[in-house]
Design a protein around this motif. Structure first.
Motif, PDB file in Angstrom:
ATOM      1  N   LEU A  60       0.821  -1.207   0.000  1.00  0.00           N
ATOM      2  CA  LEU A  60       0.000   0.000   0.000  1.00  0.00           C
ATOM      3  C   LEU A  60       0.858   1.262   0.000  1.00  0.00           C
ATOM      4  O   LEU A  60       0.541   2.242  -0.685  1.00  0.00           O
ATOM      5  CB  LEU A  60      -0.936   0.005   1.208  1.00  0.00           C
ATOM      6  CG  LEU A  60      -2.107  -0.978   1.144  1.00  0.00           C
ATOM      7  CD1 LEU A  60      -2.869  -0.997   2.461  1.00  0.00           C
ATOM      8  CD2 LEU A  60      -3.046  -0.612  -0.008  1.00  0.00           C
ATOM      9  N   LEU A  61       1.940   1.236   0.767  1.00  0.00           N
ATOM     10  CA  LEU A  61       2.841   2.399   0.784  1.00  0.00           C
ATOM     11  C   LEU A  61       3.459   2.634  -0.591  1.00  0.00           C
ATOM     12  O   LEU A  61       3.705   3.774  -0.989  1.00  0.00           O
ATOM     13  CB  LEU A  61       3.954   2.203   1.818  1.00  0.00           C
ATOM     14  CG  LEU A  61       3.722   2.737   3.224  1.00  0.00           C
ATOM     15  CD1 LEU A  61       4.944   2.471   4.098  1.00  0.00           C
ATOM     16  CD2 LEU A  61       3.398   4.223   3.210  1.00  0.00           C
ATOM     17  N   GLY A  66      -0.001   8.934  -0.955  1.00  0.00           N
ATOM     18  CA  GLY A  66       0.237   9.471   0.379  1.00  0.00           C
ATOM     19  C   GLY A  66       1.269   8.674   1.148  1.00  0.00           C
ATOM     20  O   GLY A  66       1.862   7.712   0.642  1.00  0.00           O
ATOM     21  N   GLY A  67       1.499   9.070   2.375  1.00  0.00           N
ATOM     22  CA  GLY A  67       2.449   8.380   3.244  1.00  0.00           C
ATOM     23  C   GLY A  67       1.995   8.523   4.678  1.00  0.00           C
ATOM     24  O   GLY A  67       0.872   8.944   4.968  1.00  0.00           O
ATOM     25  N   LEU A  71      -4.149  10.991   6.558  1.00  0.00           N
ATOM     26  CA  LEU A  71      -5.193  10.241   7.253  1.00  0.00           C
ATOM     27  C   LEU A  71      -5.660   9.028   6.462  1.00  0.00           C
ATOM     28  O   LEU A  71      -5.767   7.921   7.006  1.00  0.00           O
ATOM     29  CB  LEU A  71      -6.386  11.156   7.549  1.00  0.00           C
ATOM     30  CG  LEU A  71      -7.584  10.478   8.236  1.00  0.00           C
ATOM     31  CD1 LEU A  71      -7.173   9.867   9.568  1.00  0.00           C
ATOM     32  CD2 LEU A  71      -8.721  11.481   8.425  1.00  0.00           C
ATOM     33  N   GLY A  72      -5.937   9.207   5.166  1.00  0.00           N
ATOM     34  CA  GLY A  72      -6.414   8.090   4.359  1.00  0.00           C
ATOM     35  C   GLY A  72      -5.408   6.953   4.307  1.00  0.00           C
ATOM     36  O   GLY A  72      -5.765   5.782   4.453  1.00  0.00           O
ATOM     37  N   THR A  73      -4.145   7.302   4.112  1.00  0.00           N
ATOM     38  CA  THR A  73      -3.101   6.271   4.053  1.00  0.00           C
ATOM     39  C   THR A  73      -2.927   5.582   5.392  1.00  0.00           C
ATOM     40  O   THR A  73      -2.758   4.358   5.464  1.00  0.00           O
ATOM     41  CB  THR A  73      -1.765   6.888   3.606  1.00  0.00           C
ATOM     42  OG1 THR A  73      -1.950   7.546   2.355  1.00  0.00           O
ATOM     43  CG2 THR A  73      -0.685   5.825   3.471  1.00  0.00           C
ATOM     44  N   GLU A  74      -2.977   6.362   6.474  1.00  0.00           N
ATOM     45  CA  GLU A  74      -2.828   5.778   7.816  1.00  0.00           C
ATOM     46  C   GLU A  74      -3.929   4.751   8.086  1.00  0.00           C
ATOM     47  O   GLU A  74      -3.678   3.674   8.632  1.00  0.00           O
ATOM     48  CB  GLU A  74      -2.868   6.877   8.874  1.00  0.00           C
ATOM     49  CG  GLU A  74      -1.638   7.766   8.910  1.00  0.00           C
ATOM     50  CD  GLU A  74      -0.518   7.186   9.756  1.00  0.00           C
ATOM     51  OE1 GLU A  74      -0.625   6.015  10.186  1.00  0.00           O
ATOM     52  OE2 GLU A  74       0.466   7.903   9.980  1.00  0.00           O
ATOM     53  N   LEU A  75      -5.159   5.068   7.699  1.00  0.00           N
ATOM     54  CA  LEU A  75      -6.271   4.135   7.910  1.00  0.00           C
ATOM     55  C   LEU A  75      -6.116   2.877   7.063  1.00  0.00           C
ATOM     56  O   LEU A  75      -6.390   1.766   7.521  1.00  0.00           O
ATOM     57  CB  LEU A  75      -7.602   4.823   7.596  1.00  0.00           C
ATOM     58  CG  LEU A  75      -8.034   5.924   8.570  1.00  0.00           C
ATOM     59  CD1 LEU A  75      -9.277   6.638   8.055  1.00  0.00           C
ATOM     60  CD2 LEU A  75      -8.294   5.346   9.958  1.00  0.00           C
ATOM     61  N   SER A 150       8.232  -1.661  -2.874  1.00  0.00           N
ATOM     62  CA  SER A 150       9.589  -1.147  -3.004  1.00  0.00           C
ATOM     63  C   SER A 150      10.380  -1.381  -1.722  1.00  0.00           C
ATOM     64  O   SER A 150       9.802  -1.406  -0.620  1.00  0.00           O
ATOM     65  CB  SER A 150       9.553   0.351  -3.307  1.00  0.00           C
ATOM     66  OG  SER A 150       9.034   1.063  -2.189  1.00  0.00           O
ATOM     67  N   PRO A 151      11.693  -1.545  -1.814  1.00  0.00           N
ATOM     68  CA  PRO A 151      12.520  -1.665  -0.604  1.00  0.00           C
ATOM     69  C   PRO A 151      12.353  -0.471   0.324  1.00  0.00           C
ATOM     70  O   PRO A 151      12.410  -0.619   1.547  1.00  0.00           O
ATOM     71  CB  PRO A 151      13.940  -1.753  -1.164  1.00  0.00           C
ATOM     72  CG  PRO A 151      13.771  -2.277  -2.551  1.00  0.00           C
ATOM     73  CD  PRO A 151      12.491  -1.707  -3.046  1.00  0.00           C
ATOM     74  N   GLU A 152      12.149   0.722  -0.249  1.00  0.00           N
ATOM     75  CA  GLU A 152      11.975   1.926   0.559  1.00  0.00           C
ATOM     76  C   GLU A 152      10.749   1.822   1.460  1.00  0.00           C
ATOM     77  O   GLU A 152      10.752   2.310   2.597  1.00  0.00           O
ATOM     78  CB  GLU A 152      11.854   3.159  -0.335  1.00  0.00           C
ATOM     79  CG  GLU A 152      13.125   3.538  -1.087  1.00  0.00           C
ATOM     80  CD  GLU A 152      13.385   2.644  -2.293  1.00  0.00           C
ATOM     81  OE1 GLU A 152      14.533   2.635  -2.781  1.00  0.00           O
ATOM     82  OE2 GLU A 152      12.438   1.944  -2.733  1.00  0.00           O
TER      83      GLU A 152
END
Length: 269
Positions: A60-61, A66-67, A71-75, A150-152
């Motif tokens: 997902l990341l 986002g990151g 808020l949306g990414t955190e959820l 990704s590795p990152e």
């Protein structure tokens, strides 16, 4: 026990606290009396399965714009984090942070010894850690060909757990253990699979969105960082694992095991 306490709660009724406690004691006693091979295999399976949560988080990341902090990414990440726990708990595999509450109940009730508790904890913890390490090595080997994370992204997830001072890590791990112990209690009280799924998501997504250190899921998260990030060292991993394990155990035993047992046997519920 009174008749209302000894009989199972009817559909739609709240399960009495004494019934929850007795069920936890019996489950913990069953695990304490279980053969070592069965515990190890179940714990190894749990260590493998829980790794899907951190893997989905990395995917997902990688895919979202986002990151952390959005808020949306955190959820989304918190929900992905809960997937591994759903796999483990619904499948009834052995998870160390559930046993910090579950296996201690027969000891508090005088039906098992501290030596027996230490045996179960040790077998479950070791098999969980080994299972997580095998999952991590497997995904790291496949990762270049999968091309979905990704590795990152793996490095970012690991840094969320190790980029803190050691006191924070220990205290936050106590809170995570408290929540996992509460999860064991709530799962026992729930009477339907749908209710259990919702409870698992609610509790473990809370751990995820708060970035609390869970020793078994975090084992996978930080190991990914060791493999792919030059800034996450083996020492970081060892310190995380030790403090997260101790904190999780204290949280599950003290804030759920002892307190819940104490209030129920003194007439609570």
């Amino acid at each position: 026990m009174a008749e209302s306490e000894s009989e199972p709660a009817a559909a739609g009724e709240q399960t009495p606290a004494p019934d929850i406690l007795e069920s936890l004691i019996e489950s913990g006693q069953h695990e304490i009396e279980r053969e070592s091979t069965g515990i190890l295999l179940s714990g190894f399976s749990a260590g493998l399965d829980i790794g899907f949560g951190p893997l989905l988080m990395a995917v997902l990341l990688t895919l979202t714009a986002g990151g952390y902090g959005d808020l949306g990414t955190e959820l989304l990440l918190a929900s992905a984090y809960s997937v591994g726990f759903i796999f483990v708990i619904i499948a009834r595999s052995e998870l160390f942070t559930e046993h910090t509450t579950l296996a201690v109940m027969p000891v508090l009730d005088g039906r098992a010894s501290f030596d027996e508790l230490a045996r179960v904890w040790g077998l479950v913890w070791v098999s969980n850690i080994v299972g997580g390490a095998v999952f991590t090595a497997f995904i790291v080997t496949l990762m270049p060909n999968l091309g979905v994370a990704s590795p990152e992204a793996f490095g970012t997830i690991a840094h969320k757990l190790v980029d803190h001072d050691l006191r924070w890590l220990l205290v936050a791990a106590v809170l995570a253990g408290w929540l996992m112990g509460l999860l064991a209690w709530l799962i026992t009280a729930a009477q339907e699979t749908t209710s259990r799924l919702l409870i698992i998501w609610l509790v473990t997504a809370s751990i995820g969105i708060l970035h609390l250190p869970h020793s078994i899921a975090g084992n996978v998260e930080v190991l990914f960082g060791v493999f792919v990030s030059p800034n996450v060292s083996v020492l970081d991993y060892v310190m995380f694992l030790v403090l997260a394990t101790v904190g999780n155990a204290v949280g599950g035993v003290v804030f759920v095991g002892i307190l819940k047992y104490g209030h129920v046997v003194r007439g609570g519920g």
